[in-house]
Design a protein around this motif. Structure first.
Motif, short mmCIF file in Angstrom:
data_model
loop_
_atom_site.label_atom_id
_atom_site.label_comp_id
_atom_site.label_asym_id
_atom_site.label_seq_id
_atom_site.Cartn_x
_atom_site.Cartn_y
_atom_site.Cartn_z
N ASN A 248 0.82 -1.22 0.00
CA ASN A 248 0.00 0.00 0.00
C ASN A 248 0.85 1.27 0.00
OD1 ASN A 248 -1.57 -2.23 1.67
ND2 ASN A 248 -3.10 -0.93 0.71
N THR A 249 2.03 1.21 -0.61
CA THR A 249 2.96 2.33 -0.54
C THR A 249 3.50 2.67 -1.93
OG1 THR A 249 3.65 1.56 1.65
CG2 THR A 249 5.00 3.27 0.61
N LYS A 250 3.37 3.95 -2.31
CA LYS A 250 3.95 4.46 -3.55
C LYS A 250 5.11 5.38 -3.18
CE LYS A 250 2.91 7.43 -7.55
NZ LYS A 250 3.35 6.55 -8.65
N TYR A 251 6.32 4.97 -3.53
CA TYR A 251 7.50 5.78 -3.26
C TYR A 251 7.77 6.68 -4.46
CZ TYR A 251 8.37 2.54 0.60
OH TYR A 251 8.26 1.78 1.74
N VAL A 252 7.95 7.95 -4.20
CA VAL A 252 8.24 8.91 -5.25
C VAL A 252 9.73 9.27 -5.17
CG1 VAL A 252 7.73 11.18 -6.18
CG2 VAL A 252 5.90 9.81 -5.14
N GLY A 253 10.47 8.86 -6.18
CA GLY A 253 11.90 9.11 -6.18
C GLY A 253 12.69 7.98 -5.56
N ASP A 254 13.99 8.14 -5.56
CA ASP A 254 14.91 7.11 -5.07
C ASP A 254 14.83 6.98 -3.55
OD1 ASP A 254 17.13 5.25 -5.36
OD2 ASP A 254 18.33 6.81 -4.39
N ILE A 255 14.81 5.74 -3.04
CA ILE A 255 14.78 5.52 -1.58
C ILE A 255 16.00 4.74 -1.10
CG2 ILE A 255 12.26 5.64 -1.43
CD1 ILE A 255 12.28 2.55 -1.23
N SER A 256 16.99 4.57 -1.98
CA SER A 256 18.16 3.76 -1.59
C SER A 256 18.93 4.40 -0.42
CB SER A 256 19.09 3.58 -2.78
OG SER A 256 19.56 4.81 -3.28
N PHE A 257 18.85 5.72 -0.30
CA PHE A 257 19.48 6.41 0.83
C PHE A 257 18.95 5.87 2.15
CE2 PHE A 257 19.44 9.73 4.05
CZ PHE A 257 20.75 10.18 4.06
#
Length: 261
Positions: A248-257
């Motif tokens: 149920n989660t839409k990540y916008v952009g890079d989350i590797s950080f």
């Protein structure tokens, strides 16, 4: 297929929210206002919620109507139970339903507020808004909660000290809303969290950059790109239309950080 039918089908694709009601909390400015205009362009009737700036909210409504949508401007302070109850009562009386509920309003860095204001707004008010909206939601409705990567990942990744109370309270709000997913699913109501990094042009990002000069440039170097208000609003629009993503989660952009992956 006749030319008229083809034209109607094309129109339906271009205006998939025609006849739908979308309520966006905190939509008199910033991300909420930009999202309102995008949903209006898809044919939605958008409820523009504001706390105190009615003229600014009316200007957003005019933009929604200019792109082909309709708009209803309704005052409502999400931290005031009577005020937010009146908001949803007004929507119920005027429109009778909510097809899309976007929980966008947030804060916690304002001056001269109670010590627990961030928690009141980012957790308690979010849960109250969903509870009050539920009688107007129906099978096929969708609830969208807007948050930041800094809040979503606060338990594993530290953030700026000035933002930490906001991050912790927004994560608490996300957790409380996620607890409602099973009961919403039983009614055929979708729920999705849209999480983004610092958004250029928002009040929060501007304040953080003022307190920590250069933090936006540094953040851009770390993650490669920071979205603008308009770009992030496009992602919220897409979250309204797309299938519910995993977890149920839409990540916008890079989350590797944040994930180290």
């Amino acid at each position: 297929m006749s030319d008229q039918t083809t034209e109607q089908t094309t129109g339906d694709r271009q205006r998939p929210l025609a006849g739908k009601v979308a309520l966006i909390t905190g939509s008199s400015r910033g991300i909420g206002a930009a999202t309102a205009e995008l949903l209006g362009a898809l044919g939605a009737t958008v409820v523009i919620n504001y706390r105190s700036k009615v003229r600014r909210a009316e200007q957003v409504a005019d933009k929604v109507r200019a792109v082909g949508g309709d708009a209803l401007v309704v005052q409502g302070d999400l931290t005031d139970e009577a005020s937010v109850t009146a908001l949803f009562d007004r929507v119920g009386e005027a429109l009778g339903r909510i097809d899309v509920l976007i929980l966008n309003a947030s804060g916690g860095m304002e001056k001269n507020m109670a010590d627990d204001y961030a928690l009141q707004l980012n957790r308690d008010a979010q849960v109250r808004a969903l509870t009050l909206a539920e009688p107007l939601l129906h099978e096929g409705s969708r609830v969208v909660f807007i948050t930041s990567h800094q809040a979503h990942f606060i338990r594993t990744t530290p953030t700026l000290p000035e933002y930490r109370p906001v991050a912790e309270s927004k994560r608490a709000g996300e957790d409380a809303l996620r607890e409602r997913i099973p009961e919403l699913a039983k009614r055929g109501i979708g729920f999705v969290v849209v999480s983004g990094d610092m958004i250029v042009g928002t009040i929060t990002a501007t304040l953080l950059n003022r307190i920590n000069p250069g933090v936006l440039d540094e953040r851009t170097e770390q993650v490669g790109k920071l979205y603008t208000v308009e770009e992030f609003a496009e992602q919220i629009r897409d979250a309204v239309l797309e299938p519910i993503p995993a977890d149920n989660t839409k990540y916008v952009g890079d989350i590797s950080f944040f994930t180290g992956e």
